[in-house]
Motif scaffolding. Structure first.
Motif, PDB file in Angstrom:
ATOM      1  N   LEU A  21       0.805  -1.297  -0.125  1.00 18.94           N
ATOM      2  CA  LEU A  21      -0.079   0.110  -0.073  1.00 18.94           C
ATOM      3  C   LEU A  21       0.788   1.149   0.099  1.00 18.94           C
ATOM      4  O   LEU A  21       0.528   2.112  -0.528  1.00 18.94           O
ATOM      5  N   ALA A  22       1.858   1.113   0.857  1.00 17.52           N
ATOM      6  CA  ALA A  22       2.918   2.283   0.985  1.00 17.52           C
ATOM      7  C   ALA A  22       3.345   2.798  -0.692  1.00 17.52           C
ATOM      8  O   ALA A  22       3.485   3.945  -0.974  1.00 17.52           O
ATOM      9  N   CYS A  23       3.952   1.632  -1.414  1.00 16.34           N
ATOM     10  CA  CYS A  23       4.166   1.750  -2.664  1.00 16.34           C
ATOM     11  C   CYS A  23       3.286   2.364  -3.716  1.00 16.34           C
ATOM     12  O   CYS A  23       3.765   3.108  -4.377  1.00 16.34           O
ATOM     13  N   GLY A  24       2.186   1.806  -3.519  1.00 12.68           N
ATOM     14  CA  GLY A  24       0.926   2.406  -4.492  1.00 12.68           C
ATOM     15  C   GLY A  24       0.853   3.630  -4.142  1.00 12.68           C
ATOM     16  O   GLY A  24       0.652   4.359  -5.258  1.00 12.68           O
ATOM     17  N   VAL A  25       0.678   3.902  -3.017  1.00  8.19           N
ATOM     18  CA  VAL A  25       0.292   5.360  -2.514  1.00  8.19           C
ATOM     19  C   VAL A  25       1.507   6.405  -2.972  1.00  8.19           C
ATOM     20  O   VAL A  25       1.055   7.365  -3.559  1.00  8.19           O
ATOM     21  N   PHE A  46       4.328  -5.868  -3.230  1.00 10.44           N
ATOM     22  CA  PHE A  46       3.584  -6.826  -2.421  1.00 10.44           C
ATOM     23  C   PHE A  46       4.467  -8.477  -2.692  1.00 10.44           C
ATOM     24  O   PHE A  46       4.657  -9.226  -1.821  1.00 10.44           O
ATOM     25  N   LEU A  47       4.900  -8.640  -3.988  1.00 11.23           N
ATOM     26  CA  LEU A  47       5.650  -9.747  -4.383  1.00 11.23           C
ATOM     27  C   LEU A  47       6.940  -9.710  -3.745  1.00 11.23           C
ATOM     28  O   LEU A  47       7.188 -10.802  -3.222  1.00 11.23           O
ATOM     29  N   ALA A  48       7.629  -8.804  -3.766  1.00  9.38           N
ATOM     30  CA  ALA A  48       8.848  -8.596  -3.107  1.00  9.38           C
ATOM     31  C   ALA A  48       8.863  -8.842  -1.788  1.00  9.38           C
ATOM     32  O   ALA A  48       9.523  -9.541  -1.196  1.00  9.38           O
ATOM     33  N   ALA A  49       7.889  -8.420  -0.663  1.00  5.82           N
ATOM     34  CA  ALA A  49       7.677  -8.423   0.545  1.00  5.82           C
ATOM     35  C   ALA A  49       7.373  -9.902   0.881  1.00  5.82           C
ATOM     36  O   ALA A  49       7.880 -10.251   1.882  1.00  5.82           O
ATOM     37  N   SER A  50       6.424 -10.540   0.093  1.00  6.65           N
ATOM     38  CA  SER A  50       6.076 -11.686   0.354  1.00  6.65           C
ATOM     39  C   SER A  50       7.065 -12.767   0.370  1.00  6.65           C
ATOM     40  O   SER A  50       7.393 -13.749   1.201  1.00  6.65           O
ATOM     41  N   THR A  51       7.929 -12.578  -0.796  1.00  5.84           N
ATOM     42  CA  THR A  51       9.079 -13.467  -1.083  1.00  5.84           C
ATOM     43  C   THR A  51      10.161 -13.217   0.052  1.00  5.84           C
ATOM     44  O   THR A  51      10.744 -14.157   0.631  1.00  5.84           O
ATOM     45  N   GLY A  52      10.427 -11.997   0.500  1.00  9.86           N
ATOM     46  CA  GLY A  52      11.275 -11.606   1.366  1.00  9.86           C
ATOM     47  C   GLY A  52      10.984 -12.415   3.011  1.00  9.86           C
ATOM     48  O   GLY A  52      11.921 -12.580   3.682  1.00  9.86           O
ATOM     49  N   TRP A 125       0.562 -15.695  -6.082  1.00  8.22           N
ATOM     50  CA  TRP A 125      -0.583 -15.097  -6.414  1.00  8.22           C
ATOM     51  C   TRP A 125      -0.326 -13.641  -6.920  1.00  8.22           C
ATOM     52  O   TRP A 125      -1.084 -12.953  -7.967  1.00  8.22           O
ATOM     53  N   ALA A 126       0.569 -13.241  -6.369  1.00  6.50           N
ATOM     54  CA  ALA A 126       0.778 -11.625  -6.766  1.00  6.50           C
ATOM     55  C   ALA A 126       1.628 -11.548  -8.197  1.00  6.50           C
ATOM     56  O   ALA A 126       1.415 -10.719  -8.818  1.00  6.50           O
ATOM     57  N   LEU A 127       2.381 -12.660  -8.476  1.00  9.29           N
ATOM     58  CA  LEU A 127       2.987 -12.845  -9.713  1.00  9.29           C
ATOM     59  C   LEU A 127       1.939 -13.271 -10.704  1.00  9.29           C
ATOM     60  O   LEU A 127       1.918 -12.573 -11.815  1.00  9.29           O
ATOM     61  N   ALA A 128       0.939 -13.867 -10.316  1.00 11.28           N
ATOM     62  CA  ALA A 128      -0.172 -13.983 -11.299  1.00 11.28           C
ATOM     63  C   ALA A 128      -0.873 -12.818 -11.638  1.00 11.28           C
ATOM     64  O   ALA A 128      -1.609 -12.685 -12.721  1.00 11.28           O
ATOM     65  N   LEU A 129      -0.894 -11.982 -10.505  1.00 11.95           N
ATOM     66  CA  LEU A 129      -2.032 -10.763 -10.842  1.00 11.95           C
ATOM     67  C   LEU A 129      -0.890  -9.736 -11.538  1.00 11.95           C
ATOM     68  O   LEU A 129      -1.319  -8.776 -11.968  1.00 11.95           O
ATOM     69  N   LEU A 130       0.334  -9.901 -11.344  1.00 14.31           N
ATOM     70  CA  LEU A 130       1.316  -8.993 -12.349  1.00 14.31           C
ATOM     71  C   LEU A 130       1.097  -9.148 -13.623  1.00 14.31           C
ATOM     72  O   LEU A 130       1.310  -8.102 -14.222  1.00 14.31           O
ATOM     73  N   VAL A 131       0.670 -10.261 -14.263  1.00  9.50           N
ATOM     74  CA  VAL A 131       0.656 -10.360 -15.883  1.00  9.50           C
ATOM     75  C   VAL A 131      -0.546  -9.443 -16.217  1.00  9.50           C
ATOM     76  O   VAL A 131      -0.452  -8.723 -17.112  1.00  9.50           O
ATOM     77  N   PRO A 132      -1.778  -9.640 -15.688  1.00 12.03           N
ATOM     78  CA  PRO A 132      -2.806  -8.598 -16.375  1.00 12.03           C
ATOM     79  C   PRO A 132      -2.605  -7.169 -15.659  1.00 12.03           C
ATOM     80  O   PRO A 132      -2.887  -6.372 -16.814  1.00 12.03           O
ATOM     81  N   VAL A 133      -1.983  -6.830 -14.683  1.00 11.40           N
ATOM     82  CA  VAL A 133      -1.804  -5.497 -14.472  1.00 11.40           C
ATOM     83  C   VAL A 133      -0.803  -5.047 -15.309  1.00 11.40           C
ATOM     84  O   VAL A 133      -0.848  -3.847 -15.897  1.00 11.40           O
ATOM     85  N   GLY A 134       0.237  -5.742 -15.507  1.00 14.58           N
ATOM     86  CA  GLY A 134       1.252  -5.458 -16.497  1.00 14.58           C
ATOM     87  C   GLY A 134       0.636  -5.128 -17.946  1.00 14.58           C
ATOM     88  O   GLY A 134       1.376  -4.192 -18.532  1.00 14.58           O
ATOM     89  N   GLY A 135       0.081  -5.996 -18.254  1.00 13.90           N
ATOM     90  CA  GLY A 135      -0.794  -5.764 -19.616  1.00 13.90           C
ATOM     91  C   GLY A 135      -1.506  -4.711 -19.627  1.00 13.90           C
ATOM     92  O   GLY A 135      -1.508  -3.765 -20.713  1.00 13.90           O
TER      93      GLY A 135
END
Length: 181
Positions: A21-25, A46-52, A125-135
């Motif tokens: 949320l902080a990054c998005g804002v 979120f992808l990076a934070a969850s992996t970390g 799940w964030a990686l899966a969401l990254l595809v449509p958002v990136g598109g």
């Protein structure tokens, strides 16, 4: 120095969302007309934070926050204190201690693995969401690029029309073509 030492699993989950949320804002404040970029930044954060967080859990297996302290720890008997044969059984103590430590490490791993897998699944799940958002970001960038190219072409066309009109005015007034730009 472990800055996350006092944070339990629920707070670690919350931190992944807070980071997103902080990054998005932050991106939305930087580029207010591009909410698509803010969504992309939030998903990537979120992808990076969850992996970390998953890697952090696996790097701190012996920590009781993941549930490893709920099972009893193996403590091998001390054979070197046995009367008469204790001196002969001394080397066996080291072997039993190593085996007990290995079992205890496995118990810690078994307790921490589901917690780490939750974070890795969230990252998936964030990686899966990254595809449509990136598109969507690519589609918006393409539309913006087409609009800018059309504006540049219109400006070039208007400049050519103005130059032609200037040439007509110069011919009408009778100025030589070399005097005026």
């Amino acid at each position: 120095m472990d800055i996350l030492a006092g944070i339990n699993s629920e707070w670690l989950k919350a931190l992944t969302w807070i980071a997103a949320l902080a990054c998005g804002v932050a991106v939305l404040l930087w580029r207010p007309r591009r909410p698509d970029l803010a969504a992309l930044a939030a998903v990537v954060a979120f992808l990076a934070a969850s992996t970390g967080a998953g890697i952090y859990v696996l790097n701190h297996l012996g920590d009781g926050r993941w549930g490893g302290d709920q099972e009893a720890r193996l403590q091998p008997p001390e054979l070197s204190g046995t009367p008469l044969v204790g001196e002969l059984l001394g080397p066996l103590d080291g072997t039993l201690n190593a085996m007990a430590d290995g079992v205890n490490d496995f118990v810690d791993f078994r307790a921490a693995l589901p917690v780490a897998l939750e974070y890795f699944a969230a990252a998936g799940w964030a990686l899966a969401l990254l595809v449509p958002v990136g598109g969507a970001v690519l589609a918006v960038n393409a539309a913006v690029s087409r609009r800018r190219n059309a504006q540049a072409a219109a400006a070039g066309s208007e400049l050519a029309d103005l130059r032609a009109e200037l040439e007509r005015v110069k011919r009408h007034v009778g100025y030589p073509a070399d005097d005026i730009i």
